[in-house]
Design a protein around this motif. Structure first.
Motif, PDB file in Angstrom:
ATOM      1  N   GLY A   1     -10.394  -8.526  19.241  1.00  0.00           N
ATOM      2  CA  GLY A   1      -9.706  -7.282  18.922  1.00  0.00           C
ATOM      3  C   GLY A   1      -8.203  -7.454  18.937  1.00  0.00           C
ATOM      4  N   SER A   2      -7.692  -8.226  19.903  1.00  0.00           N
ATOM      5  CA  SER A   2      -6.250  -8.497  19.961  1.00  0.00           C
ATOM      6  C   SER A   2      -5.807  -9.292  18.748  1.00  0.00           C
ATOM      7  CB  SER A   2      -5.912  -9.256  21.248  1.00  0.00           C
ATOM      8  OG  SER A   2      -6.205  -8.481  22.390  1.00  0.00           O
ATOM      9  N   TYR A   3      -6.603 -10.312  18.360  1.00  0.00           N
ATOM     10  CA  TYR A   3      -6.274 -11.101  17.182  1.00  0.00           C
ATOM     11  C   TYR A   3      -6.262 -10.224  15.933  1.00  0.00           C
ATOM     12  CZ  TYR A   3      -6.444 -15.717  19.380  1.00  0.00           C
ATOM     13  OH  TYR A   3      -6.179 -16.834  20.138  1.00  0.00           O
ATOM     14  N   TYR A   4      -7.214  -9.323  15.841  1.00  0.00           N
ATOM     15  CA  TYR A   4      -7.303  -8.443  14.672  1.00  0.00           C
ATOM     16  C   TYR A   4      -6.081  -7.531  14.591  1.00  0.00           C
ATOM     17  CZ  TYR A   4      -8.880  -4.613  11.672  1.00  0.00           C
ATOM     18  OH  TYR A   4      -8.958  -3.664  10.699  1.00  0.00           O
ATOM     19  N   ARG A   5      -5.714  -6.922  15.723  1.00  0.00           N
ATOM     20  CA  ARG A   5      -4.547  -6.039  15.718  1.00  0.00           C
ATOM     21  C   ARG A   5      -3.271  -6.820  15.401  1.00  0.00           C
ATOM     22  NH1 ARG A   5      -7.469  -4.056  20.152  1.00  0.00           N
ATOM     23  NH2 ARG A   5      -6.212  -5.255  21.631  1.00  0.00           N
ATOM     24  N   ALA A   6      -3.169  -8.044  15.943  1.00  0.00           N
ATOM     25  CA  ALA A   6      -2.006  -8.870  15.649  1.00  0.00           C
ATOM     26  C   ALA A   6      -1.942  -9.228  14.160  1.00  0.00           C
ATOM     27  CB  ALA A   6      -2.028 -10.136  16.501  1.00  0.00           C
ATOM     28  N   SER A   7      -3.091  -9.527  13.571  1.00  0.00           N
ATOM     29  CA  SER A   7      -3.129  -9.861  12.144  1.00  0.00           C
ATOM     30  C   SER A   7      -2.728  -8.673  11.292  1.00  0.00           C
ATOM     31  CB  SER A   7      -4.525 -10.340  11.749  1.00  0.00           C
ATOM     32  OG  SER A   7      -4.875 -11.517  12.443  1.00  0.00           O
ATOM     33  N   VAL A   8      -3.195  -7.486  11.679  1.00  0.00           N
ATOM     34  CA  VAL A   8      -2.835  -6.277  10.936  1.00  0.00           C
ATOM     35  C   VAL A   8      -1.333  -6.041  10.989  1.00  0.00           C
ATOM     36  CG1 VAL A   8      -3.038  -3.759  10.930  1.00  0.00           C
ATOM     37  CG2 VAL A   8      -5.083  -5.175  11.155  1.00  0.00           C
ATOM     38  N   SER A   9      -0.740  -6.188  12.175  1.00  0.00           N
ATOM     39  CA  SER A   9       0.699  -5.961  12.308  1.00  0.00           C
ATOM     40  C   SER A   9       1.494  -7.014  11.530  1.00  0.00           C
ATOM     41  CB  SER A   9       1.106  -5.972  13.782  1.00  0.00           C
ATOM     42  OG  SER A   9       0.953  -7.261  14.357  1.00  0.00           O
ATOM     43  N   GLN A  10       1.001  -8.261  11.524  1.00  0.00           N
ATOM     44  CA  GLN A  10       1.700  -9.308  10.789  1.00  0.00           C
ATOM     45  C   GLN A  10       1.630  -9.067   9.290  1.00  0.00           C
ATOM     46  OE1 GLN A  10       0.235 -13.284  11.428  1.00  0.00           O
ATOM     47  NE2 GLN A  10       2.159 -14.212  10.820  1.00  0.00           N
ATOM     48  N   GLU A  11       0.468  -8.661   8.799  1.00  0.00           N
ATOM     49  CA  GLU A  11       0.333  -8.352   7.374  1.00  0.00           C
ATOM     50  C   GLU A  11       1.236  -7.186   6.997  1.00  0.00           C
ATOM     51  OE1 GLU A  11      -1.260  -9.922   5.060  1.00  0.00           O
ATOM     52  OE2 GLU A  11      -2.224 -11.403   6.350  1.00  0.00           O
ATOM     53  N   ALA A  12       1.352  -6.190   7.872  1.00  0.00           N
ATOM     54  CA  ALA A  12       2.235  -5.057   7.597  1.00  0.00           C
ATOM     55  C   ALA A  12       3.685  -5.508   7.537  1.00  0.00           C
ATOM     56  CB  ALA A  12       2.054  -3.983   8.665  1.00  0.00           C
ATOM     57  N   ALA A  13       4.090  -6.408   8.443  1.00  0.00           N
ATOM     58  CA  ALA A  13       5.468  -6.906   8.439  1.00  0.00           C
ATOM     59  C   ALA A  13       5.767  -7.661   7.150  1.00  0.00           C
ATOM     60  CB  ALA A  13       5.707  -7.795   9.657  1.00  0.00           C
ATOM     61  N   GLU A  14       4.851  -8.515   6.702  1.00  0.00           N
ATOM     62  CA  GLU A  14       5.059  -9.248   5.457  1.00  0.00           C
ATOM     63  C   GLU A  14       5.100  -8.298   4.266  1.00  0.00           C
ATOM     64  OE1 GLU A  14       2.291 -12.400   4.980  1.00  0.00           O
ATOM     65  OE2 GLU A  14       2.767 -13.361   6.886  1.00  0.00           O
ATOM     66  N   ALA A  15       4.242  -7.276   4.284  1.00  0.00           N
ATOM     67  CA  ALA A  15       4.258  -6.290   3.203  1.00  0.00           C
ATOM     68  C   ALA A  15       5.602  -5.568   3.155  1.00  0.00           C
ATOM     69  CB  ALA A  15       3.127  -5.287   3.393  1.00  0.00           C
ATOM     70  N   GLY A  16       6.205  -5.345   4.322  1.00  0.00           N
ATOM     71  CA  GLY A  16       7.490  -4.668   4.374  1.00  0.00           C
ATOM     72  C   GLY A  16       8.587  -5.448   3.666  1.00  0.00           C
ATOM     73  N   ILE A  17       8.584  -6.770   3.780  1.00  0.00           N
ATOM     74  CA  ILE A  17       9.583  -7.588   3.101  1.00  0.00           C
ATOM     75  C   ILE A  17       9.425  -7.489   1.590  1.00  0.00           C
ATOM     76  CG2 ILE A  17      10.368  -9.941   2.700  1.00  0.00           C
ATOM     77  CD1 ILE A  17      11.304  -8.882   5.344  1.00  0.00           C
ATOM     78  N   ASP A  18       8.204  -7.649   1.108  1.00  0.00           N
ATOM     79  CA  ASP A  18       7.964  -7.565  -0.336  1.00  0.00           C
ATOM     80  C   ASP A  18       8.305  -6.175  -0.864  1.00  0.00           C
ATOM     81  OD1 ASP A  18       7.121 -10.199  -0.493  1.00  0.00           O
ATOM     82  OD2 ASP A  18       5.029  -9.694  -0.089  1.00  0.00           O
ATOM     83  N   TRP A  19       7.943  -5.149  -0.098  1.00  0.00           N
ATOM     84  CA  TRP A  19       8.241  -3.775  -0.510  1.00  0.00           C
ATOM     85  C   TRP A  19       9.747  -3.557  -0.602  1.00  0.00           C
ATOM     86  CZ3 TRP A  19      10.851   0.265   1.785  1.00  0.00           C
ATOM     87  CH2 TRP A  19      10.641   1.549   1.251  1.00  0.00           C
ATOM     88  N   THR A  20      10.498  -4.075   0.361  1.00  0.00           N
ATOM     89  CA  THR A  20      11.954  -3.891   0.371  1.00  0.00           C
ATOM     90  C   THR A  20      12.603  -4.603  -0.807  1.00  0.00           C
ATOM     91  OG1 THR A  20      11.915  -3.728   2.790  1.00  0.00           O
ATOM     92  CG2 THR A  20      14.043  -4.159   1.750  1.00  0.00           C
TER      93      THR A  20
END
Length: 435
Positions: free
Chosen positions: A47-66
């Motif tokens: 569960g911790s790995y899953y939440r960490a992966s979700v947050s990391q994917e969101a951070a990467e999406a933020g760069i592309d979005w910006t």
């Protein structure tokens, strides 16, 4: 042996079996408890790995979005494109020092985040907030949707880069809809207890100027210049460019009207005119690439460039594109302007590139730079002003009829090189991690 002795022996055998069975049950219970504990630990770890992966994917999406926003058009407070009344993302969050190309941030909220986005499962996308600089308020968590799972978010921090023309974009990802909950200062134990995971992604972004080397004269022509009627007025009182008025690879077939030429005070206009310039005059010289920084076919791939479609008079289409926040405009085929309109602004100019001939007629005003990949015909006998406030580049011949003016401004040249353009990632300029 008596029957009593036999009975006692049978009883003793049964007791031993019972003890052994109980011990086996105890061992099995201990093994089950240990296995269950390991299973629970594995579940929590996954569960911790899953939440960490979700947050990391969101951070990467933020760069592309910006990056997409930096190269985009005008937006509203919800970060959505608008045709009129909006503001370009870069103008809303960045400040520019035009002479030295330094880029900085206009400010952010107390947490350092300038804008944020949260996943919206109802629209299968993101709900974003792009307020004015330093005006981001606390986000109110949305009502949970049954079965929606995690609702990740990201917040964007903008800072100046180490070199002129660069900036650093930091995207903070969170597995919660409120990115501030996954703060970098929160304790690991606190994040674990609250089932939160935060990630960050740094990226260095560089500005590729709209014009790599703006011409130092109001008029640059690869071919010849011919003038009929009142004449062509050229104005450049900027000492930095030495008051240069015209540079041509060919020559002018008719003399200039000296009363319409204005250079640096004390400089004779004849000294501010250059014809048969050898670099431009070369048969294989690519005048477009020389100043714009790339051949026309490659330049069209600029992320911030927008193609404008128009039939007949293009003034209306250019005006609408400018209102929508489009600043680098490309017109395929012949570009015709015949309406009495003011296009662009000296403090926020536009770049218009015609992939073909250009035909200008009547009174109008263009603030910025006009590039003709072909010949340019300009006629104005209306008695009203026909003006390009900035720079004109012609890769073919220029023919004028009537009265028209081109007024050079160093400020516009600085905008074209140091403020307008496209944003791209610097190779190797990124770091990611978690907290």
């Amino acid at each position: 042996m008596t029957a009593l002795h036999l009975l006692r022996r049978h009883r003793q055998r049964g007791a031993a079996t019972l003890v052994i069975v109980m011990m086996l049950f105890l061992v099995m219970a201990l093994l089950a408890a240990y296995a269950n504990r390991s299973l629970m630990f594995e579940q929590r770890l996954s569960g911790s790995y899953y939440r960490a992966s979700v947050s990391q994917e969101a951070a990467e999406a933020g760069i592309d979005w910006t990056l997409a926003q930096l190269n985009g058009t005008a937006i509203d407070g919800a970060c959505k494109p608008v045709d009129d009344g909006g503001e370009r993302f870069a103008d809303r969050y960045l400040k520019f020092s035009l002479p030295d190309r330094v880029i900085g941030s206009l400010g952010a909220s107390p947490s350092g985040i300038a804008l944020d986005c949260a996943r919206n499962t109802a629209i299968d996308g993101w709900t974003c907030r792009c307020p004015a600089a330093a005006a981001l308020a606390a986000r109110v968590p949305p009502a949970p949707i049954a079965g929606a799972g995690l609702v990740p978010s990201f917040g964007i921090v903008i800072a100046g880069g180490q070199r002129p023309g660069t900036l650093k974009i930091t995207s903070r990802g969170c597995n919660d809809s409120v990115v501030d909950k996954c703060s970098a200062v929160a304790t690991e134990a606190g994040n674990s207890q609250n089932l939160l995971a935060g990630s960050f992604y740094y990226a260095t972004v560089g500005l590729v100027g709209a014009v790599r080397t703006p011409p130092a004269a109001p008029l640059t022509v690869k071919g010849n210049i011919s003038m009929t009627g009142t004449g062509l007025g050229l104005h450049n009182t900027d000492a930095k460019s030495a008051g240069l008025l015209v540079v041509a690879g060919g020559t002018w077939t008719t003399p200039f009207n000296e009363s319409l030429l204005e250079s640096v005070p004390g400089t004779p206009s004849v000294q501010a005119r250059i014809d048969h310039e050898p670099t431009l005059a070369a048969v294989d010289a690519d005048a477009f690439k020389m100043f714009m920084g790339a051949a026309a076919a490659r330049y069209k791939q600029h992320p911030a460039l927008r193609v404008v479609q128009c039939n007949g008079d293009c003034a209306g289409a250019l005006e609408a594109a400018y209102k929508a926040g489009k600043r680098i405009l490309w017109v395929d085929g012949t570009l015709t302007i015949s309406s009495n309109k003011v296009l662009g602004n000296p403090d926020d100019p536009m770049l218009v590139i015609a992939n073909g001939a250009v035909q200008l007629s009547g009174p109008f005003q263009l603030n910025g730079m006009l590039v003709s990949i072909g010949d340019l015909d300009w006629a104005n006998n209306s008695g009203l002003s026909s003006l390009v406030n900035g720079i004109v580049l012609v890769t073919g011949d220029l023919r004028t009829n009537g009265l028209m003016h081109i007024a050079y401004q160093q400020k516009i040249a600085d905008h074209l090189r140091n403020r307008m353009g496209s944003y791209v990632r610097a190779p190797g300029g990124w770091i990611d991690g978690q907290y």
